[in-house]
Write an enzyme that holds these catalytic residues in place. Structure first.
Site, PDB file in Angstrom:
ATOM      1  N   ASN A 212      34.483  42.898  35.018  1.00  0.00           N
ATOM      2  CA  ASN A 212      35.671  43.515  33.847  1.00  0.00           C
ATOM      3  C   ASN A 212      35.501  43.532  32.029  1.00  0.00           C
ATOM      4  O   ASN A 212      34.208  43.256  31.782  1.00  0.00           O
ATOM      5  CB  ASN A 212      36.862  42.127  34.428  1.00  0.00           C
ATOM      6  N   ASP A 280      39.335  38.473  39.954  1.00  0.00           N
ATOM      7  CA  ASP A 280      40.539  37.974  41.245  1.00  0.00           C
ATOM      8  C   ASP A 280      39.448  37.896  42.989  1.00  0.00           C
ATOM      9  O   ASP A 280      39.436  37.296  43.713  1.00  0.00           O
ATOM     10  CB  ASP A 280      41.282  38.229  41.683  1.00  0.00           C
ATOM     11  N   LYS A 290      18.936  47.174  48.032  1.00  0.00           N
ATOM     12  CA  LYS A 290      20.121  48.103  46.593  1.00  0.00           C
ATOM     13  C   LYS A 290      20.570  48.468  48.158  1.00  0.00           C
ATOM     14  O   LYS A 290      20.356  49.655  49.211  1.00  0.00           O
ATOM     15  CB  LYS A 290      19.264  48.291  46.057  1.00  0.00           C
ATOM     16  N   PRO A 307      37.988  31.883  44.440  1.00  0.00           N
ATOM     17  CA  PRO A 307      38.882  30.316  44.036  1.00  0.00           C
ATOM     18  C   PRO A 307      39.557  30.821  43.476  1.00  0.00           C
ATOM     19  O   PRO A 307      38.925  31.335  41.973  1.00  0.00           O
ATOM     20  CB  PRO A 307      37.812  29.743  44.224  1.00  0.00           C
ATOM     21  N   ASP A 308      40.041  30.105  42.823  1.00  0.00           N
ATOM     22  CA  ASP A 308      41.407  30.060  41.353  1.00  0.00           C
ATOM     23  C   ASP A 308      40.525  29.044  40.912  1.00  0.00           C
ATOM     24  O   ASP A 308      41.237  27.810  41.074  1.00  0.00           O
ATOM     25  CB  ASP A 308      43.151  30.565  41.552  1.00  0.00           C
ATOM     26  N   ILE A 309      40.290  28.655  40.153  1.00  0.00           N
ATOM     27  CA  ILE A 309      39.149  27.349  39.444  1.00  0.00           C
ATOM     28  C   ILE A 309      40.656  26.983  38.483  1.00  0.00           C
ATOM     29  O   ILE A 309      40.524  25.569  38.732  1.00  0.00           O
ATOM     30  CB  ILE A 309      38.386  28.053  38.207  1.00  0.00           C
ATOM     31  N   LYS A 344      50.570  27.869  39.380  1.00  0.00           N
ATOM     32  CA  LYS A 344      48.771  27.815  38.814  1.00  0.00           C
ATOM     33  C   LYS A 344      48.979  25.673  38.414  1.00  0.00           C
ATOM     34  O   LYS A 344      48.009  25.874  38.288  1.00  0.00           O
ATOM     35  CB  LYS A 344      48.260  28.293  37.611  1.00  0.00           C
TER      36      LYS A 344
HETATM   37  O1  C5P Z   1      46.297  35.045  37.854  1.00  0.00           O
HETATM   38  P1  C5P Z   1      45.676  35.416  36.467  1.00  0.00           P
HETATM   39  O2  C5P Z   1      44.106  35.884  36.868  1.00  0.00           O
HETATM   40  O3  C5P Z   1      46.362  36.155  36.064  1.00  0.00           O
HETATM   41  O4  C5P Z   1      45.434  34.039  35.910  1.00  0.00           O
HETATM   42  C1  C5P Z   1      45.059  34.014  34.854  1.00  0.00           C
HETATM   43  C2  C5P Z   1      44.295  32.150  34.181  1.00  0.00           C
HETATM   44  O5  C5P Z   1      44.025  31.168  35.646  1.00  0.00           O
HETATM   45  C3  C5P Z   1      43.266  31.943  33.465  1.00  0.00           C
HETATM   46  O6  C5P Z   1      43.257  31.568  32.539  1.00  0.00           O
HETATM   47  C4  C5P Z   1      42.169  32.074  34.209  1.00  0.00           C
HETATM   48  O7  C5P Z   1      41.256  31.535  34.015  1.00  0.00           O
HETATM   49  C5  C5P Z   1      42.716  31.661  35.490  1.00  0.00           C
HETATM   50  N1  C5P Z   1      41.892  32.048  36.711  1.00  0.00           N
HETATM   51  C6  C5P Z   1      40.953  31.121  37.006  1.00  0.00           C
HETATM   52  N2  C5P Z   1      40.275  31.644  38.631  1.00  0.00           N
HETATM   53  C7  C5P Z   1      40.888  32.923  39.111  1.00  0.00           C
HETATM   54  C8  C5P Z   1      41.270  33.539  38.370  1.00  0.00           C
HETATM   55  C9  C5P Z   1      42.294  33.358  37.591  1.00  0.00           C
HETATM   56  O8  C5P Z   1      40.496  30.328  36.980  1.00  0.00           O
HETATM   57  N3  C5P Z   1      39.970  33.143  40.338  1.00  0.00           N
END
Ligand code: C5P
Length: 407
Positions: A212, A280, A290, A307-309, A344
């Site tokens: 992105n 995401d 390739k 994973p959502d960090i 979160k």
């Molecule tokens: O869900 P969204 O991407 O809008 O959430 C944004 C927040 O979550 C930011 O602080 C981003 O750094 C964190 N984030 C994360 N891991 C992900 C997605 C988002 O830490 N996979």
């Protein structure tokens, strides 16, 4: 109003259309009690006159290196060292190139080379000149040399083009001067701050990836601000083209999974701030070779969730005392942020509107809203550096042990 009484600034004015703004800059500095000596480059004399600046500053204005009277009254070495701070405004591409290469062929460049004092520059030039690799190379060199830079801002330029290149406003320059001249408390000494920044890069095959537009600017600015407040600062960054702030420990990563692993390895920490624009999704199975066009239908990619960090660290046994997330939204900014705060499990969400017209992605300014369990606080538009400074101070305050109220 923060006083600058007893402080002296040597202002070096370069030759650009933005030079007209130095009248206001001198006025603001004088109002705060600072002494202001001024050097004009030859080109600057085409835009402003020594007389107008002498009247505003109440001091004579220096223009030429080889003026014998100047050398007798005050040599260029003494001129540059008698000041507490040197400010170059506007810093033209030419003046920056001279500084980066140590040239000294006039009074301005000689004073800049001879000084042992901190230097702040406010670049101003045409957007193409600013973006030129030569200028960007010089900016990098100057940053590495410890020169502080304010701006340039985005906007319409005198030449009719649009983009970064406008000199920072006099008020912004004065804020930077105050920040440099007033010793700051370091409330985060002994504290560890972990910050994620930039995009992640998720491989499709060895040459292609999903990513992105995140520039990493806000995260890098936060790392700089955390350092300035004395924190041990760990910056876990996806690929961006920004210089590493001095003193910050940078850990480069590419994918979301690497970013999470590195975050986990850096726990425990006192504060964690997640500014990274984490992808995401990633491709479920990236191809070791390739992918070839080879006729037929284009390949379809099966995506799987990353994973959502932020959520993972928020809910971990090692949760930092303060966890901050960012929410980049294009609509219903604060409502979505409030939901995110809950989902979160963080203490604070910094919400910002990144719809295209705001220019937040890649730009230097940001308008943020602080969303916490107690409500929403709207901050005015500020530079990303200012947002970073203000936010780190707020977090340091939140971390400070509460004073016990005697019964
Ligand atoms: O869900 P969204 O991407 O809008 O959430 C944004 C927040 O979550 C930011 O602080 C981003 O750094 C964190 N984030 C994360 N891991 C992900 C997605 C988002 O830490 N996979």
């Amino acid at each position: 109003m923060t006083s600058l009484a007893g402080k002296s600034v040597l202002l070096i004015v370069g030759g650009g259309i933005a030079a007209y703004k130095v009248h206001e800059l001198v006025r603001l500095l004088k109002t705060r009690g600072a002494g202001v000596r001024i050097i004009l480059t030859k080109a600057a004399e085409q835009f402003v006159t020594p007389l107008s600046l002498a009247s505003l500053s109440g001091e004579r204005v220096y223009t030429s290196l080889f003026s014998l009277t100047d050398e007798v009254e005050m040599g260029h070495i003494q001129l540059s060292r008698a000041a507490d701070l040197l400010v170059v405004a506007p810093a033209t591409a030419d003046l920056m190139a001279k500084m980066a290469n140590g040239l000294a062929d006039d009074l301005a460049s000689t004073a800049l080379l001879a000084t042992d004092k901190p230097v702040l520059i406010a670049p101003a030039m045409n957007v193409r000149m600013w973006r030129h690799p030569a200028t960007q190379r010089n900016v990098d060199i100057l940053r590495r040399d410890g020169i502080n830079i304010v701006g340039p801002n985005d906007g319409e330029m005198a030449c009719g083009e649009f983009g970064p290149g406008r000199m920072a406003e006099p008020g912004e320059i004065v804020s930077s001067i105050i920040a440099m001249l007033t010793p700051r408390a370091q409330p985060l000494v002994g504290k560890k701050v972990v910050i994620t920044a930039g995009p992640t890069r998720e491989p499709i095959d060895p040459v292609r990836y999903i990513s992105n537009h995140s520039s990493g600017k806000q995260g890098y600015a936060l790392a700089r601000a955390a350092m300035e407040l004395g924190a041990e600062t760990i910056l876990i960054s996806g690929p961006v083209s920004l210089p590493i702030p001095p003193g910050v420990q940078m850990m480069p990563v590419e994918t979301a999974r690497e970013m999470l692993e590195t975050c986990e390895s850096e726990m425990p920490a006192d504060i964690a701030i997640f500014t990274a624009a984490v992808a995401d999704w990633r491709v479920a199975v990236d191809s070791p070779e390739k992918l070839k066009k080879a006729g037929g239908a284009p390949p379809s990619l099966t995506l799987t969730e990353n994973p959502d960090i932020l959520a993972t660290i928020s809910r971990s046994a090692n949760r930092p005392q303060i966890v901050v997330g960012f929410a980049a939204e294009t609509e219903h900014v604060t409502e979505h942020a409030a939901q995110k705060l809950k989902s979160k499990g963080c203490d604070l969400i910094i919400a910002n509107d990144v719809s295209k017209e705001t220019g937040v992605f890649g730009g230097d300014r940001n308008t943020v809203h602080l969303v916490s369990a107690t409500g929403v606080e709207d901050w005015p538009s500020m530079s990303k550096d200012e947002v970073a400074g203000k936010l780190m101070e707020r977090l340091a305050h939140m971390l400070a042990p509460q004073h016990k109220v005697p019964k």
